[in-house]
Write a protein that holds these residues in place. Structure first.
Motif, PDB file in Angstrom:
ATOM      1  N   TRP A 123     -36.099 -50.208 -60.273  1.00  0.00           N
ATOM      2  CA  TRP A 123     -34.794 -49.758 -59.797  1.00  0.00           C
ATOM      3  C   TRP A 123     -33.822 -50.920 -59.587  1.00  0.00           C
ATOM      4  O   TRP A 123     -32.605 -50.749 -59.730  1.00  0.00           O
ATOM      5  N   ILE A 124     -34.354 -52.088 -59.269  1.00  0.00           N
ATOM      6  CA  ILE A 124     -33.479 -53.264 -59.165  1.00  0.00           C
ATOM      7  C   ILE A 124     -32.885 -53.568 -60.533  1.00  0.00           C
ATOM      8  O   ILE A 124     -31.675 -53.825 -60.674  1.00  0.00           O
ATOM      9  N   LYS A 125     -33.738 -53.525 -61.572  1.00  0.00           N
ATOM     10  CA  LYS A 125     -33.281 -53.801 -62.942  1.00  0.00           C
ATOM     11  C   LYS A 125     -32.319 -52.735 -63.435  1.00  0.00           C
ATOM     12  O   LYS A 125     -31.276 -53.023 -64.017  1.00  0.00           O
ATOM     13  N   LYS A 126     -32.672 -51.466 -63.210  1.00  0.00           N
ATOM     14  CA  LYS A 126     -31.904 -50.358 -63.790  1.00  0.00           C
ATOM     15  C   LYS A 126     -30.593 -50.073 -63.072  1.00  0.00           C
ATOM     16  O   LYS A 126     -29.580 -49.782 -63.701  1.00  0.00           O
ATOM     17  N   ALA A 127     -30.614 -50.120 -61.752  1.00  0.00           N
ATOM     18  CA  ALA A 127     -29.438 -49.687 -60.994  1.00  0.00           C
ATOM     19  C   ALA A 127     -28.699 -50.829 -60.294  1.00  0.00           C
ATOM     20  O   ALA A 127     -27.576 -50.641 -59.839  1.00  0.00           O
ATOM     21  N   GLY A 128     -29.346 -51.992 -60.182  1.00  0.00           N
ATOM     22  CA  GLY A 128     -28.678 -53.136 -59.559  1.00  0.00           C
ATOM     23  C   GLY A 128     -28.482 -53.014 -58.061  1.00  0.00           C
ATOM     24  O   GLY A 128     -27.543 -53.587 -57.496  1.00  0.00           O
ATOM     25  N   VAL A 129     -29.371 -52.269 -57.392  1.00  0.00           N
ATOM     26  CA  VAL A 129     -29.240 -52.089 -55.941  1.00  0.00           C
ATOM     27  C   VAL A 129     -29.509 -53.410 -55.213  1.00  0.00           C
ATOM     28  O   VAL A 129     -30.143 -54.319 -55.749  1.00  0.00           O
ATOM     29  N   ASP A 130     -29.043 -53.484 -53.969  1.00  0.00           N
ATOM     30  CA  ASP A 130     -29.091 -54.739 -53.213  1.00  0.00           C
ATOM     31  C   ASP A 130     -30.216 -54.806 -52.189  1.00  0.00           C
ATOM     32  O   ASP A 130     -30.436 -55.858 -51.583  1.00  0.00           O
ATOM     33  N   GLY A 131     -30.896 -53.695 -51.974  1.00  0.00           N
ATOM     34  CA  GLY A 131     -31.970 -53.698 -50.990  1.00  0.00           C
ATOM     35  C   GLY A 131     -32.669 -52.364 -50.906  1.00  0.00           C
ATOM     36  O   GLY A 131     -32.224 -51.369 -51.495  1.00  0.00           O
ATOM     37  N   TYR A 132     -33.783 -52.345 -50.176  1.00  0.00           N
ATOM     38  CA  TYR A 132     -34.529 -51.109 -49.909  1.00  0.00           C
ATOM     39  C   TYR A 132     -34.718 -50.939 -48.411  1.00  0.00           C
ATOM     40  O   TYR A 132     -34.958 -51.915 -47.683  1.00  0.00           O
ATOM     41  N   TYR A 133     -34.629 -49.683 -47.993  1.00  0.00           N
ATOM     42  CA  TYR A 133     -35.019 -49.309 -46.647  1.00  0.00           C
ATOM     43  C   TYR A 133     -36.384 -48.651 -46.759  1.00  0.00           C
ATOM     44  O   TYR A 133     -36.496 -47.525 -47.254  1.00  0.00           O
ATOM     45  N   LEU A 134     -37.436 -49.353 -46.370  1.00  0.00           N
ATOM     46  CA  LEU A 134     -38.799 -48.820 -46.444  1.00  0.00           C
ATOM     47  C   LEU A 134     -39.020 -47.946 -45.208  1.00  0.00           C
ATOM     48  O   LEU A 134     -39.620 -48.347 -44.216  1.00  0.00           O
ATOM     49  N   SER A 135     -38.517 -46.716 -45.296  1.00  0.00           N
ATOM     50  CA  SER A 135     -38.407 -45.845 -44.127  1.00  0.00           C
ATOM     51  C   SER A 135     -39.741 -45.419 -43.538  1.00  0.00           C
ATOM     52  O   SER A 135     -39.805 -45.039 -42.370  1.00  0.00           O
ATOM     53  N   ASP A 136     -40.819 -45.487 -44.321  1.00  0.00           N
ATOM     54  CA  ASP A 136     -42.132 -45.076 -43.804  1.00  0.00           C
ATOM     55  C   ASP A 136     -43.096 -46.258 -43.689  1.00  0.00           C
ATOM     56  O   ASP A 136     -44.302 -46.106 -43.802  1.00  0.00           O
ATOM     57  N   SER A 137     -42.536 -47.438 -43.438  1.00  0.00           N
ATOM     58  CA  SER A 137     -43.359 -48.655 -43.422  1.00  0.00           C
ATOM     59  C   SER A 137     -44.064 -48.907 -42.090  1.00  0.00           C
ATOM     60  O   SER A 137     -44.819 -49.872 -41.964  1.00  0.00           O
ATOM     61  N   ALA A 138     -43.838 -48.059 -41.085  1.00  0.00           N
ATOM     62  CA  ALA A 138     -44.384 -48.310 -39.752  1.00  0.00           C
ATOM     63  C   ALA A 138     -45.896 -48.497 -39.763  1.00  0.00           C
ATOM     64  O   ALA A 138     -46.436 -49.306 -39.009  1.00  0.00           O
ATOM     65  N   GLU A 139     -46.601 -47.745 -40.623  1.00  0.00           N
ATOM     66  CA  GLU A 139     -48.062 -47.835 -40.676  1.00  0.00           C
ATOM     67  C   GLU A 139     -48.567 -48.435 -41.990  1.00  0.00           C
ATOM     68  O   GLU A 139     -49.747 -48.339 -42.317  1.00  0.00           O
ATOM     69  N   ALA A 140     -47.661 -49.079 -42.732  1.00  0.00           N
ATOM     70  CA  ALA A 140     -48.078 -49.740 -43.978  1.00  0.00           C
ATOM     71  C   ALA A 140     -48.813 -51.035 -43.655  1.00  0.00           C
ATOM     72  O   ALA A 140     -48.470 -51.735 -42.703  1.00  0.00           O
TER      73      ALA A 140
END
Length: 508
Positions: free
Chosen positions: A201-218
């Motif tokens: 998605w970084i390559k395809k859409a050029g977004v600037d970041g991710y919000y890993l919304s379910d990372s609390a227990e990762a």
């Protein structure tokens, strides 16, 4: 007529001169520095519930059912970027963009990490949204769930991937999501697949970041690896984590994430600002803790989110006016250490219980007073580096009145929030500031000068002020001389006009 016009022109120039001199002295002497993520002001929006910009993808809309799609899409977000930019937001967090199971309006029922949700639009439309945001110097962060997918995801039905899951019908903290398939992030193949999707998605859409919304227990090891790979893909890529009811910002210090949503502080702030005279010492303590961790990880501060009931609901239950409650809470949010994250609809004090009730479609019927206030504090946050990078020192905290100091290089600010039901007066020792200077209010225009070794801050009930420590206006000899000169010139000018008029009358 020509003489009269000339008189008016000269009079206007004379009146304007003192104001030009007064505003020639900037509040902040700190030079503009390279932008950092802690300088951002973020707006989290649910794509489906924001704005409908393309009716061609409205196939599954049912506006009579809050659990169905309502029509918002990537084109609609792009159409409203000026609306967000004008309010002072510099970064957007948008709900998951991936293909979802039927009725997955929120984006968390992922069925394919390599396709856009057709209800939201095509990859072309997403790329257009990112480009339009970048053209306005705004950044785009995508909510990217890495730990859970829909139970109907093709991976769940693949016997070869049985060890990819901890469970295929697990419960989450959000009851409104229903059963979810929980990924086994200890599994190397799963780690590789999620990393690959993130890079794609970084390559395809050029977004600037991710919000890993379910990372609390990762697992910590997964977050460290994922972070490393994303940042290799794109320099200065931003990774925001999600903390839960049983986790804190501190546990993510070694995760490789840049920032974490501070759920513990959010719960406290909802209680603190839902009414007047609420205890605020716990909020001060949590902010102080987050400020001390800031070099390791940035606290993302918020009042409500996609996972909570609306803050407005708390205020209404207390029979309080939501607009004022929001002004108090947002002033605090914008001025304490960390990065503020404002949930869509806050600018109109949207109401709702946790789940679909809080995910209502935005009407854009603006509460103009609240919108204007957000613009004002947003502008100050961008102009005053001490609010985004400065040290934090609590000064006073009692009965809803909170005062703290932010300092950065040559800039000193005092923030005072009177969340009480009466006028409050707080004395700040002059030795903590500078008794040769004054505190000038930037929100309400308040002014405090040192007397008897202290600055007295006086605030009406349910108001806030951001004071800048500046040179005393009264000691500005140039300004005084200019005012005197204006007075002398003005009186001389009136005398000459009178004399000319007298001479004209005699000659006639």
């Amino acid at each position: 007529m020509e003489g009269e016009a000339e008189v008016k022109k000269k009079l206007f120039s004379l009146v304007l001169l003192p104001f030009l001199l007064l505003y020639a002295f900037p509040v902040s002497a700190v030079e503009k520095e390279e932008r950092m993520w802690q300088d951002e002001t973020m707006y989290y929006l649910m794509t489906d519930r924001f704005h409908n910009g393309n009716s061609k993808n409205d196939k599954e809309i049912n506006n009579n059912d809050l659990r169905a799609y309502q029509g918002g899409d990537f084109a609609g977000v792009a159409d409203k970027l000026d609306y967000l930019h004008d309010m002072g937001f510099t970064s957007l967090i948008i709900s998951p963009v991936f293909e979802n199971a039927k009725s997955g309006y929120h984006g968390y029922w992922v069925t394919d990490f390599y396709q856009t949700n057709k209800q939201f639009g095509s990859m072309k439309e997403l790329k257009h949204l990112v480009k339009e945001a970048h053209d306005r110097d705004m950044k785009v962060i995508v909510d990217f769930p890495v730990r859970q997918v829909s139970p109907s995801h093709p991976w769940v039905k693949d016997p070869a991937k049985a060890d990819w899951f901890q469970t295929t019908s697990g419960k989450t903290e959000e009851d409104w999501l229903g059963p979810m398939a929980i990924l086994n992030l200890e599994n190397k193949a799963v780690q590789q697949e999620m990393t690959k999707a993130g890079q794609w998605w970084i390559k395809k859409a050029g977004v600037d970041g991710y919000y890993l919304s379910d990372s609390a227990e990762a697992p910590l090891a997964f977050l460290q690896s994922f972070s490393k790979e994303m940042k290799q893909q794109k320099k200065d890529f931003f990774l925001l984590g999600g903390s839960g009811k049983k986790s804190s910002v501190k546990q993510f210090e070694r995760s490789g994430l840049d920032s974490v949503m501070n759920a513990e502080l959010a719960a406290q702030l909802q209680e603190q600002f839902k009414n007047v005279k609420q205890p605020s010492d716990e909020g001060t303590k949590l902010v102080d803790e987050a400020a001390k961790q800031e070099k390791a990880i940035l606290s993302a501060n918020y009042l409500d989110s996609i996972k909570t009931a609306r803050f407005t609901k708390k205020a209404v239950e207390e029979n309080m006016f939501p607009g004022t409650r929001w002004m108090m809470g947002l002033t605090y949010l914008y001025t304490v250490p960390g990065v503020p994250v404002v949930y869509y609809g806050s600018e109109v004090a949207l109401n709702g219980e946790e789940g679909a009730e809080s995910h209502r479609l935005l009407s854009f019927k603006e509460d103009q007073e609240l919108v204007d206030y957000i613009k004002k504090i947003g502008e100050l946050r961008q102009k005053l580096p001490a609010l985004t990078r400065g040290s934090y020192e609590p000064i006073y905290d009692k009965d809803g009145m909170t005062v703290f100091k932010r300092q950065y290089k040559g800039e000193t600010l005092i923030v005072a929030v009177n969340n009480s039901d009466k006028t409050q007066k707080v004395a700040v020792p002059a030795e903590e500031l500078d008794d040769n200077k004054e505190l000038r209010g930037l929100l309400e225009g308040g002014l405090a000068r040192p007397e008897n070794g202290k600055f007295s801050l006086i605030l009406d009930r349910e108001t806030a002020e951001i004071y800048a420590l500046t040179e005393k206006a009264g000691a500005n000899k140039l300004f005084i001389a200019a005012l005197a000169a204006v007075y002398i010139i003005f009186m001389t000018f009136l005398y000459l006009v009178w004399k000319r008029g007298r001479a004209s009358r005699k000659s006639s």
